[in-house]
Design a protein around this motif. Structure first.
Motif, PDB file in Angstrom:
ATOM      1  N   LEU A   1       0.827  -1.205   0.000  1.00 40.96           N
ATOM      2  CA  LEU A   1       0.000   0.000   0.000  1.00 40.96           C
ATOM      3  C   LEU A   1       0.867   1.262   0.000  1.00 40.96           C
ATOM      4  CD1 LEU A   1      -2.855   1.077   0.001  1.00 40.96           C
ATOM      5  CD2 LEU A   1      -2.870   0.882   2.493  1.00 40.96           C
ATOM      6  N   VAL A   2       1.931   1.263   0.785  1.00 35.25           N
ATOM      7  CA  VAL A   2       2.846   2.414   0.806  1.00 35.25           C
ATOM      8  C   VAL A   2       3.454   2.606  -0.579  1.00 35.25           C
ATOM      9  CG1 VAL A   2       5.083   3.214   1.674  1.00 35.25           C
ATOM     10  CG2 VAL A   2       3.374   2.353   3.265  1.00 35.25           C
ATOM     11  N   ARG A   3       3.890   1.517  -1.196  1.00 39.08           N
ATOM     12  CA  ARG A   3       4.474   1.613  -2.540  1.00 39.08           C
ATOM     13  C   ARG A   3       3.464   2.174  -3.531  1.00 39.08           C
ATOM     14  NH1 ARG A   3       5.309  -3.638  -5.673  1.00 39.08           N
ATOM     15  NH2 ARG A   3       3.099  -3.322  -5.456  1.00 39.08           N
ATOM     16  N   ASP A   4       2.221   1.699  -3.463  1.00 40.10           N
ATOM     17  CA  ASP A   4       1.189   2.177  -4.383  1.00 40.10           C
ATOM     18  C   ASP A   4       0.878   3.655  -4.174  1.00 40.10           C
ATOM     19  OD1 ASP A   4       1.048  -0.300  -5.546  1.00 40.10           O
ATOM     20  OD2 ASP A   4      -0.866  -0.869  -4.615  1.00 40.10           O
ATOM     21  N   VAL A   5       0.844   4.104  -2.914  1.00 43.10           N
ATOM     22  CA  VAL A   5       0.572   5.520  -2.637  1.00 43.10           C
ATOM     23  C   VAL A   5       1.703   6.386  -3.192  1.00 43.10           C
ATOM     24  CG1 VAL A   5       0.353   7.251  -0.803  1.00 43.10           C
ATOM     25  CG2 VAL A   5      -0.904   5.097  -0.640  1.00 43.10           C
TER      26      VAL A   5
ATOM     27  N   ALA B   1       3.224   9.609 -10.030  1.00 43.64           N
ATOM     28  CA  ALA B   1       2.540   9.657 -11.328  1.00 43.64           C
ATOM     29  C   ALA B   1       1.819  10.990 -11.487  1.00 43.64           C
ATOM     30  CB  ALA B   1       1.555   8.492 -11.440  1.00 43.64           C
ATOM     31  N   HIS B   2       1.216  11.478 -10.417  1.00 43.59           N
ATOM     32  CA  HIS B   2       0.551  12.778 -10.462  1.00 43.59           C
ATOM     33  C   HIS B   2       1.568  13.886 -10.739  1.00 43.59           C
ATOM     34  CE1 HIS B   2      -2.776  15.474  -9.706  1.00 43.59           C
ATOM     35  NE2 HIS B   2      -2.053  16.133  -8.821  1.00 43.59           N
ATOM     36  N   LEU B   3       2.731  13.792 -10.101  1.00 47.46           N
ATOM     37  CA  LEU B   3       3.801  14.765 -10.304  1.00 47.46           C
ATOM     38  C   LEU B   3       4.283  14.759 -11.755  1.00 47.46           C
ATOM     39  CD1 LEU B   3       6.280  16.567  -9.179  1.00 47.46           C
ATOM     40  CD2 LEU B   3       7.427  14.385  -8.942  1.00 47.46           C
ATOM     41  N   LEU B   4       4.455  13.569 -12.327  1.00 49.83           N
ATOM     42  CA  LEU B   4       5.004  13.445 -13.682  1.00 49.83           C
ATOM     43  C   LEU B   4       3.944  13.569 -14.770  1.00 49.83           C
ATOM     44  CD1 LEU B   4       7.452  10.455 -13.081  1.00 49.83           C
ATOM     45  CD2 LEU B   4       7.997  12.896 -13.120  1.00 49.83           C
ATOM     46  N   GLY B   5       2.670  13.568 -14.388  1.00 53.11           N
ATOM     47  CA  GLY B   5       1.606  13.637 -15.373  1.00 53.11           C
ATOM     48  C   GLY B   5       1.471  12.359 -16.184  1.00 53.11           C
ATOM     49  N   ARG B   6       1.725  11.230 -15.574  1.00 53.13           N
ATOM     50  CA  ARG B   6       1.644   9.930 -16.224  1.00 53.13           C
ATOM     51  C   ARG B   6       0.693   9.026 -15.453  1.00 53.13           C
ATOM     52  NH1 ARG B   6       6.081   8.405 -19.548  1.00 53.13           N
ATOM     53  NH2 ARG B   6       7.527  10.113 -19.837  1.00 53.13           N
ATOM     54  N   SER B   7       0.423   7.870 -16.005  1.00 51.68           N
ATOM     55  CA  SER B   7      -0.402   6.907 -15.269  1.00 51.68           C
ATOM     56  C   SER B   7       0.505   6.137 -14.309  1.00 51.68           C
ATOM     57  CB  SER B   7      -1.099   5.948 -16.224  1.00 51.68           C
ATOM     58  OG  SER B   7      -0.182   5.016 -16.731  1.00 51.68           O
TER      59      SER B   7
ATOM     60  N   TYR C   1       2.771  -1.668 -10.239  1.00 52.93           N
ATOM     61  CA  TYR C   1       1.727  -0.936  -9.513  1.00 52.93           C
ATOM     62  C   TYR C   1       0.456  -1.777  -9.423  1.00 52.93           C
ATOM     63  CZ  TYR C   1      -2.019   2.387  -8.635  1.00 52.93           C
ATOM     64  OH  TYR C   1      -3.123   3.022  -8.119  1.00 52.93           O
ATOM     65  N   GLY C   2      -0.083  -1.869  -8.219  1.00 52.81           N
ATOM     66  CA  GLY C   2      -1.335  -2.597  -8.006  1.00 52.81           C
ATOM     67  C   GLY C   2      -1.167  -4.083  -7.835  1.00 52.81           C
ATOM     68  N   ASP C   3       0.051  -4.614  -7.975  1.00 54.40           N
ATOM     69  CA  ASP C   3       0.257  -6.046  -7.769  1.00 54.40           C
ATOM     70  C   ASP C   3       0.135  -6.355  -6.287  1.00 54.40           C
ATOM     71  OD1 ASP C   3       0.758  -6.237 -10.429  1.00 54.40           O
ATOM     72  OD2 ASP C   3       2.923  -6.564 -10.228  1.00 54.40           O
ATOM     73  N   ALA C   4      -0.593  -7.369  -5.958  1.00 51.69           N
ATOM     74  CA  ALA C   4      -0.733  -7.788  -4.567  1.00 51.69           C
ATOM     75  C   ALA C   4       0.482  -8.633  -4.186  1.00 51.69           C
ATOM     76  CB  ALA C   4      -2.005  -8.593  -4.371  1.00 51.69           C
ATOM     77  N   HIS C   5       0.727  -8.755  -2.906  1.00 56.07           N
ATOM     78  CA  HIS C   5       1.843  -9.573  -2.436  1.00 56.07           C
ATOM     79  C   HIS C   5       1.442 -11.002  -2.581  1.00 56.07           C
ATOM     80  CE1 HIS C   5      -0.511  -8.862   1.281  1.00 56.07           C
ATOM     81  NE2 HIS C   5      -0.155 -10.096   1.580  1.00 56.07           N
TER      82      HIS C   5
END
Length: 165
Positions: A137-141, A147-153, A161-165
């Protein structure tokens, strides 16, 4: 008539605790006597014990690990960006936030201040079910805010991103 002595003055929480900053940016607590004058306070647990580090310190380590992973891929674009951890978000939401409690925020650079990404510890910890889920969750946040900073997805920033353990 004898008047009772005034009650002892109470200190505000945290007042009287001092730390010394060494040139290497290591913070060492100053040892002082305990409240009853019996001697210097010492650590409750030796540094070899697992409980020696607090939850906040372990959370900071998770954020640093996530940032280091992202910086390996996007070092040039993240130059000058500050990463921070705060316990809880401020009570006034940002204009772009619609309901719910934010897990992190991106603050663009403004008036000579660098861009800043903040991860909020308590909301993230409350959503995690176990230590592995917390790390994911920390990694995803962190990935979402970068991504918001870079303007990318987020998928462009980190393929995992989004991979579960």
């Amino acid at each position: 008539m004898s008047s009772a002595p005034p009650p002892p003055a109470r200190r505000a929480p945290g007042v009287g605790r001092r730390t010394l900053a060494l040139p290497t940016t290591t913070v060492v607590p100053v040892r002082r006597r305990d409240r009853r004058g019996r001697g210097p306070r010492g650590p409750l647990l030796p540094s070899s014990m697992p409980a020696y580090r607090t939850r906040a310190e372990r959370f900071d380590d998770l954020v640093l690990d996530a940032v280091e992973r992202i910086e390996r891929l996007w070092a040039r674009q993240l130059v000058g960006t500050e990463f921070a951890v705060e316990d809880v978000p401020p009570s006034n939401p940002a204009p772009w936030e619609h309901g719910g409690v934010p897990l992190g925020r991106y603050f663009p650079s403004d008036a000579g201040l660098p861009a800043r990404i903040v991860v909020y510890r308590r909301p993230v910890e409350s959503r995690a079910t176990d230590p592995l889920d917390l790390a994911d969750l920390v990694r995803d946040v962190v990935v979402e805010q970068v991504a918001h900073l870079l303007g990318r997805s987020p998928d462009d920033v980190d393929p995992h991103y989004g991979d579960a353990h």
